[in-house]
Design a protein around this motif. Structure first.
Motif, PDB file in Angstrom:
ATOM      1  N   GLU A  25     -10.313 -31.736  23.838  1.00  0.00           N
ATOM      2  CA  GLU A  25     -11.589 -30.602  24.818  1.00  0.00           C
ATOM      3  C   GLU A  25     -11.646 -29.574  24.589  1.00  0.00           C
ATOM      4  O   GLU A  25     -10.677 -28.766  23.306  1.00  0.00           O
TER       5      GLU A  25
ATOM      6  N   ARG B  80     -19.077 -29.725  20.978  1.00  0.00           N
ATOM      7  CA  ARG B  80     -19.446 -31.166  20.432  1.00  0.00           C
ATOM      8  C   ARG B  80     -19.490 -30.890  19.445  1.00  0.00           C
ATOM      9  O   ARG B  80     -19.022 -31.932  19.064  1.00  0.00           O
TER      10      ARG B  80
ATOM     11  N   THR C 196     -14.679 -32.583  22.689  1.00  0.00           N
ATOM     12  CA  THR C 196     -15.626 -32.903  23.950  1.00  0.00           C
ATOM     13  C   THR C 196     -15.635 -31.906  24.524  1.00  0.00           C
ATOM     14  O   THR C 196     -14.506 -31.025  25.306  1.00  0.00           O
TER      15      THR C 196
ATOM     16  N   VAL D 136     -16.175 -29.075  27.656  1.00  0.00           N
ATOM     17  CA  VAL D 136     -15.489 -29.362  29.059  1.00  0.00           C
ATOM     18  C   VAL D 136     -15.998 -27.791  29.725  1.00  0.00           C
ATOM     19  O   VAL D 136     -15.598 -26.400  28.785  1.00  0.00           O
TER      20      VAL D 136
ATOM     21  N   ALA E  32     -24.645 -30.556  31.881  1.00  0.00           N
ATOM     22  CA  ALA E  32     -24.627 -31.825  31.490  1.00  0.00           C
ATOM     23  C   ALA E  32     -25.586 -31.893  30.364  1.00  0.00           C
ATOM     24  O   ALA E  32     -25.289 -32.774  29.255  1.00  0.00           O
TER      25      ALA E  32
ATOM     26  N   GLY F 152     -24.402 -31.379  27.399  1.00  0.00           N
ATOM     27  CA  GLY F 152     -23.275 -31.867  26.626  1.00  0.00           C
ATOM     28  C   GLY F 152     -21.694 -31.897  27.198  1.00  0.00           C
ATOM     29  O   GLY F 152     -20.821 -32.012  26.759  1.00  0.00           O
TER      30      GLY F 152
ATOM     31  N   GLU G  14     -19.251 -32.764  29.336  1.00  0.00           N
ATOM     32  CA  GLU G  14     -18.472 -33.530  29.970  1.00  0.00           C
ATOM     33  C   GLU G  14     -18.144 -33.472  31.455  1.00  0.00           C
ATOM     34  O   GLU G  14     -18.109 -34.177  32.238  1.00  0.00           O
ATOM     35  N   THR G  15     -17.202 -32.723  31.497  1.00  0.00           N
ATOM     36  CA  THR G  15     -16.589 -32.236  32.526  1.00  0.00           C
ATOM     37  C   THR G  15     -16.765 -30.882  32.897  1.00  0.00           C
ATOM     38  O   THR G  15     -17.046 -30.199  31.997  1.00  0.00           O
TER      39      THR G  15
ATOM     40  N   ALA H 247     -25.076 -35.890  29.183  1.00  0.00           N
ATOM     41  CA  ALA H 247     -23.651 -36.070  29.052  1.00  0.00           C
ATOM     42  C   ALA H 247     -23.336 -35.716  30.693  1.00  0.00           C
ATOM     43  O   ALA H 247     -23.631 -35.714  31.037  1.00  0.00           O
ATOM     44  N   THR H 248     -21.960 -36.399  30.780  1.00  0.00           N
ATOM     45  CA  THR H 248     -21.354 -36.824  32.582  1.00  0.00           C
ATOM     46  C   THR H 248     -21.749 -36.050  33.128  1.00  0.00           C
ATOM     47  O   THR H 248     -22.379 -35.373  34.089  1.00  0.00           O
TER      48      THR H 248
END
Ligand code: FAD
Length: 313
Positions: A3, A27, A31, A33, A51, A54, A56-57, A162-163
Motif C-alpha cells: 500500500e 498508483r 496500491t 490508500v 475512488a 485510484g 482502493e481504500t 478504483a473501489t
C-alpha cells in the motif's frame, strides 16, 4: 502490491486537486490508500471522488481531537498506520501542514523524509528542484518508510477508477500539542485557489502597489491573483499569494505576469505554466525569455484594455 498511503487534503469533504496528483503518483508504487482526517459523513462524500483517482481504500479518522489540535494528531495517526499497515510509502501535499506532519511522523517511526518533490517514481525515487530550479536532484529514503511531500501542480492528475471502500480507523490520538483557540474566516474573494486556478494573473513591483488592474483582469478571466515577492515584501499583497521559490508553485493553463521582471526565484514557481504571457515596459526584462507571448508596455494601459476585450467575449 504494498500500500501507499496518501494523506487527503480537503475542506469539509471537498478534496483538493493536489490529492488527486498524489493518488496518481501512489498508483505507480503500489496500491493507493487514502487517509481522510475529518467527519465520517464528509469522508463518505469524498470517497467517490477519491475512488475515481485510484483510491482502493479510504481510511477515515474521525475524532474531535483532529479539529481542535494542530498537526500533531495527524502525525500520530500516520505513525500508527505505518506501524499497523507497513505501507511502502506515505505521500503528503507540500503544504506547511503537510511538511510538518511528514517530519513529525517520520521522526516517530525512525523514517526518512523528502520534501517538495516534483515527481516520484515506481521505486520511490523522488525528484526535487534545488537552487531555484537551477538543478534537479533525485533521492531515495534509505531508512524506514519514506515520507514524501509533493509540490502541488508538479504532475498531472489522471483518473483511474478504483473501489474506494471506506474503513474507519480505530485509533485515538493523544490530543497533545498546540490547540486551536479561535478561527477567523477570511472574507471570500470569489476567486479560485491560487494553486488550483486554470488562470493566474500576477502583479509585481511594476504595479507600484495598485493591484486594481491585476485583480480586474483576473476576475474577467475567472482566475486567481498572484504576487511577486517584491510586491509581497512591500506589503502590497498577502504572502499567501506569493508565487516562486519561497511562495507557491502554480502550473495553470494561462499565467499572466504583469510588471514582473522574471527573476529565477519567481520562475521557480511558475515556469511549468502551459502558456505564459508577460506585460512589461522594459523590452529586455528576463521574463520575456520565458514568455510565449509578450507585450512591451505599461500595465496600466495594457491590462485595462485586455480586461475590456475579455469582457466583450
Ligand atoms: P522587479 O525585479 O523590480 O521587476 C519589476 C518589473 O516591473 C521590471 O521588469 C520593470 O520593468 C517592470 N515595470 C515597472 N513598472 C511597470 C509598468 N508600469 N508597466 C509594466 N512593467 C513595469 N521572488 C518571487 O517573486 N517569488 C519568490 O518566491 C522569491 N523567493 C526568493 C527567495 C530568495 C532566497 C531570494 C534571494 C529571492 C527571492 N525572490 C522571490 C526575489 C526575486 O529575486 C526578485 O527580487 C523578485 O521576484 C522581483 O520581483 P518583481 O519582478 O516584482 O520586481
Amino acid at each position: 502490491m504494498s500500500e501507499v498511503l496518501v494523506l487527503v487534503d480537503h475542506a469539509d469533504g471537498t478534496v483538493r486537486k493536489p490529492t488527486f496528483e498524489l493518488l496518481t503518483l501512489a498508483r505507480r508504487a503500489g496500491t493507493p490508500v487514502a487517509v481522510f482526517v475529518g467527519a465520517t459523513e464528509a469522508a463518505s462524500n469524498a470517497a467517490a471522488t477519491l475512488a475515481e483517482y485510484g483510491a482502493e481504500t479510504v481510511l477515515v479518522a474521525d475524532d474531535p481531537v483532529y479539529q481542535n489540535v494542530l498537526v500533531t494528531p495527524a502525525a500520530e495517526l500516520l505513525a500508527h498506520l505505518v506501524g499497523s499497515r507497513q505501507p511502502a510509502a506515505v505521500l503528503l501535499p507540500s503544504s506547511f501542514d503537510g511538511k510538518e506532519i511528514a517530519a513529525r511522523a517520520a521522526a516517530k517511526t525512525g523514517s526518512g523524509v523528502i520534501t517538495d518533490a516534483i515527481d516520484v517514481d515506481a521505486d520511490l525515487t523522488a525528484t526535487q528542484q534545488v537552487f531555484a530550479a537551477a538543478y534537479t536532484v533525485t533521492s531515495k529514503v534509505a531508512k524506514g518508510t519514506p515520507f514524501i511531500t509533493v509540490k502541488p501542480n508538479s504532475v498531472a492528475a489522471e483518473p483511474a477508477p478504483a473501489t474506494g471502500a471506506v474503513e474507519a480507523i480505530d485509533f485515538t490520538p493523544s490530543g497533545t500539542g498546540a490547540r486551536v483557540v479561535s478561527v477567523e474566516e477570511k472574507p471570500a474573494s470569489g476567486r479560485p485557489e491560487l494553486t488550483e486556478a486554470a488562470t493566474v494573473v500576477t502583479g509585481g513591483r511594476g504595479t507600484g502597489g495598485d493591484f486594481g488592474p491585476v485583480e480586474a483582469l483576473a476576475d474577467a478571466l475567472g482566475g486567481a491573483v498572484g504576487a511577486s515577492r517584491a510586491a509581497v515584501d512591500a506589503g502590497w499583497y498577502p504572502h499567501a499569494h506569493q508565487v516562486g521559490q519561497t511562495g507557491k508553485t502554480v502550473s495553470p493553463q494561462l499565467y499572466i505576469a504583469a510588471g514582473v521582471s522574471g527573476a529565477v526565484q519567481h520562475r521557480a514557481g511558475m515556469q511549468t505554466s502551459k502558456t505564459i504571457v508577460a506585460v512589461n515596459k522594459d523590452e529586455d526584462a528576463p521574463i520575456f525569455e520565458l514568455a510565449d507571448f509578450g507585450v512591451v508596455g505599461d500595465i496600466f494601459d495594457v491590462l485595462p484594455q485586455a480586461t475590456e476585450e475579455v469582457k466583450k467575449r
